[in-house]
Design a protein around this motif. Structure first.
Motif, mmCIF file in Angstrom:
data_model
loop_
_atom_site.group_PDB
_atom_site.id
_atom_site.type_symbol
_atom_site.label_atom_id
_atom_site.label_comp_id
_atom_site.label_asym_id
_atom_site.label_seq_id
_atom_site.Cartn_x
_atom_site.Cartn_y
_atom_site.Cartn_z
ATOM 1 N N LEU A 49 0.815 -1.221 0.000
ATOM 2 C CA LEU A 49 0.000 0.000 0.000
ATOM 3 C C LEU A 49 0.850 1.274 0.000
ATOM 4 O O LEU A 49 0.301 2.380 -0.043
ATOM 5 C CB LEU A 49 -0.917 0.022 1.233
ATOM 6 N N SER A 50 2.155 1.127 0.064
ATOM 7 C CA SER A 50 3.046 2.291 0.197
ATOM 8 C C SER A 50 3.122 3.107 -1.090
ATOM 9 O O SER A 50 3.121 2.562 -2.196
ATOM 10 C CB SER A 50 4.453 1.817 0.584
ATOM 11 N N TYR A 51 3.199 4.430 -0.900
ATOM 12 C CA TYR A 51 3.303 5.336 -2.044
ATOM 13 C C TYR A 51 4.483 6.292 -1.907
ATOM 14 O O TYR A 51 4.551 7.298 -2.599
ATOM 15 C CB TYR A 51 1.996 6.122 -2.225
ATOM 16 N N SER A 52 5.414 5.957 -1.022
ATOM 17 C CA SER A 52 6.622 6.774 -0.878
ATOM 18 C C SER A 52 7.750 5.917 -0.330
ATOM 19 O O SER A 52 7.506 4.838 0.235
ATOM 20 C CB SER A 52 6.371 7.963 0.062
ATOM 21 N N PHE A 53 8.966 6.382 -0.501
ATOM 22 C CA PHE A 53 10.134 5.669 0.001
ATOM 23 C C PHE A 53 10.082 5.543 1.514
ATOM 24 O O PHE A 53 10.389 4.476 2.072
ATOM 25 C CB PHE A 53 11.407 6.415 -0.429
ATOM 26 N N VAL A 54 9.662 6.598 2.205
ATOM 27 C CA VAL A 54 9.622 6.585 3.669
ATOM 28 C C VAL A 54 8.644 5.541 4.181
ATOM 29 O O VAL A 54 8.952 4.759 5.088
ATOM 30 C CB VAL A 54 9.245 7.979 4.219
ATOM 31 N N SER A 55 7.444 5.490 3.597
ATOM 32 C CA SER A 55 6.429 4.556 4.084
ATOM 33 C C SER A 55 6.832 3.108 3.849
ATOM 34 O O SER A 55 6.662 2.263 4.734
ATOM 35 C CB SER A 55 5.083 4.851 3.423
ATOM 36 N N ILE A 56 7.377 2.782 2.696
ATOM 37 C CA ILE A 56 7.752 1.392 2.440
ATOM 38 C C ILE A 56 8.955 0.984 3.283
ATOM 39 O O ILE A 56 9.063 -0.167 3.716
ATOM 40 C CB ILE A 56 8.025 1.155 0.932
ATOM 41 N N THR A 57 9.842 1.938 3.576
ATOM 42 C CA THR A 57 11.000 1.635 4.421
ATOM 43 C C THR A 57 10.561 1.339 5.852
ATOM 44 O O THR A 57 11.045 0.383 6.475
ATOM 45 C CB THR A 57 11.995 2.811 4.417
ATOM 46 N N LEU A 58 9.644 2.146 6.379
ATOM 47 C CA LEU A 58 9.120 1.892 7.731
ATOM 48 C C LEU A 58 8.417 0.538 7.791
ATOM 49 O O LEU A 58 8.557 -0.203 8.777
ATOM 50 C CB LEU A 58 8.157 3.009 8.134
#
Length: 472
Positions: free
Chosen positions: A103-112
């Motif tokens: 569901l991630s739409y940014s580098f920060v969200s998928i990394t977390l």
């Protein structure tokens, strides 16, 4: 009543069935790692989220950060919360986090999300192997551990295939959702299984004995799940954690084993990432990903099972495990060295495959040492700190170091040969372990009452549980 019935039905599992369940969980967790590393899924994530090369490198190590945070945490909680509940909590976290990646739409969200994936998996990685070791037949302990750890290379290879097919047909987000859904039944199983502790963790007053074989440690479900009480005692948990770590690293056999394991994983981690590139650049193999994936699956399966079987034949002692590790690492290094010196692609593949067989044979013995050189209550922490050590010093830096070395030498073959020489250091380290003073503490238990108890299968299939107290 319904709760008791669900517990009764799901607790009718023999140790062999539990081994199968744990192997399936292990396979799925490493499918996730293989999937995100597959060329199709990885490229799609980079393009969709507009990630730089640096950010892609950070994403590949985010999982390791979660492992580092979660492993000591879950190992410490094993003293207060029952095993299956911890695994259930960890796998639930894993499921939601993997779905969050999709569901991630940014580098920060998928990394977390990748950090949380590692944190969730840490519960299973720290607790499953001690559980298997306690309940495997005495003459097959290393074989069972070998079968369990075979699922690592098999899962990664399967993840490459899965990521390539699903990622191409349905997109990278669907690939994450599929893996997450596959884990849901196993996460639920952790909450539905009859509450059980690892050996030496449950209070004596709550130990319940059954008819014949090994023993089972049980607690009431409300006590088992009262994590809030654990949180209220943070200071004592912190002190115990530091004390456990100190005891571990004062055990010479454990330290020697971990040092060898770090060197071993430095080489294996680099091979898993760079071997296909060496095959393509040095030997002009257009299908190097498929070839090396196939070699990993076959050699991983045969090598891990064979290593466990051989050590069981030798007698599964710590000294024999060190002998097998040093010999296999030395011979494996020779075959790898010969492979990279070879000019013929077929000769290279044969020699490299033999080397893979030898290095995969070490999975069972190296973890048996970590489990047997410490007392029972320290086994989850032993594996947790082992995971932390190989992640920090082995897996994580290996690909970056080899990248720098390759840029310096500007030669793939020389780089591969320098990398392989590290395996000789691992063999030398494990050879020293043969002469280190060590005591097999598998049967050590400070509560003498346990030794006087009748022992039965950990999870019964048909036998009716008989709650008795041992005579003093």
């Amino acid at each position: 009543m319904a709760k008791d019935i669900s517990h009764l039905q799901l607790s009718q599992l023999t140790p062999k069935k539990v081994l199968v369940v744990f192997c399936m969980i292990n396979m799925i967790t490493y499918m996730d790692q293989g999937m995100i590393a597959s060329s199709i899924v990885n490229k799609a994530i980079r393009d969709d989220l507009k990630m730089t090369k640096f950010e892609n490198g950070v994403l590949s190590t985010a999982f390791s950060v979660g492992i580092l945070l979660g492993s000591p945490l879950f190992a410490s909680m094993a003293n207060s919360v029952n095993t299956f509940r911890l695994i259930g909590i960890g796998l639930s976290t894993w499921c939601f986090s993997v779905a969050g990646c999709g569901l991630s739409y940014s580098f920060v969200s998928i990394t977390l999300c990748r950090v949380l994936v590692g944190t969730g998996e840490a519960s299973f990685m720290s607790l499953a192997a001690p559980f298997i070791n306690e309940n495997a037949p005495s003459a097959q302990k290393t074989l069972w551990l070998g079968i369990f750890y075979f699922c690592i290379p098999a899962g990664v290879a399967l993840g490459h295939v899965y990521g390539g097919i699903v990622g191409k047909l349905l997109g990278w987000r669907s690939a994450f959702f599929g893996v997450s859904i596959a884990m849901v039944p196993f996460a639920l199983l952790g909450f539905l299984m009859n509450p059980t502790h690892l050996k030496d963790f449950a209070p004596i007053s709550r130990r319940k004995l059954t008819s014949i074989g090994t023993y089972i440690l049980e607690v009431k479900d409300d006590v088992a799940m009262d994590v809030s009480k654990v949180a209220m005692n943070d200071i004592s948990i912190h002190k115990r954690f530091l004390g456990d770590v100190k005891v571990l690293f004062l055990e010479k056999a454990y330290v020697v084993n971990i040092l060898g394991y770090i060197l071993y994983n430095f080489v294996i981690g680099a091979y898993s990432y760079w071997a296909p590139k060496v095959g393509y650049n040095v030997y002009k193999m257009n299908d190097s990903d498929v070839v090396f994936g196939g070699i990993t699956v076959v050699c991983g399966m045969v090598g891990t099972v064979a290593g466990g079987y051989v050590l069981d034949l030798m007698s599964s002692t710590i000294s024999n495990a060190f002998k097998l590790l040093s010999t296999a690492a030395f011979l494996g290094a020779i075959f790898f060295f010969s492979a990279f010196c070879s000019e013929n692609v077929y000769c290279f593949l044969v020699l490299f495959s033999i080397g893979e067989l030898l290095v995969f044979s070490m999975q069972g013995p190296v973890n048996l040492i970590s489990l047997h050189c410490v007392k029972p209550s320290l086994r989850p922490m032993s594996l947790a700190m082992s995971i932390v050590a190989i992640q920090i010093s082995g897996f994580v830096p290996s690909s970056q170091v080899i990248e720098i070395l390759k840029d310096y030498t500007k030669n793939w073959r020389i780089t591969a040969l320098i990398l392989t020489s590290v395996l000789f250091l691992a063999a030398s380290t494990w050879f020293l372990g043969i002469y280190v003073h060590k005591t097999d503490k598998f049967m050590e238990d400070p509560d003498e009452i346990i030794d006087k108890c009748i022992k039965t299968p950990l999870i019964e299939e048909k036998a009716e549980k008989v709650e008795t107290a041992c005579e003093p």
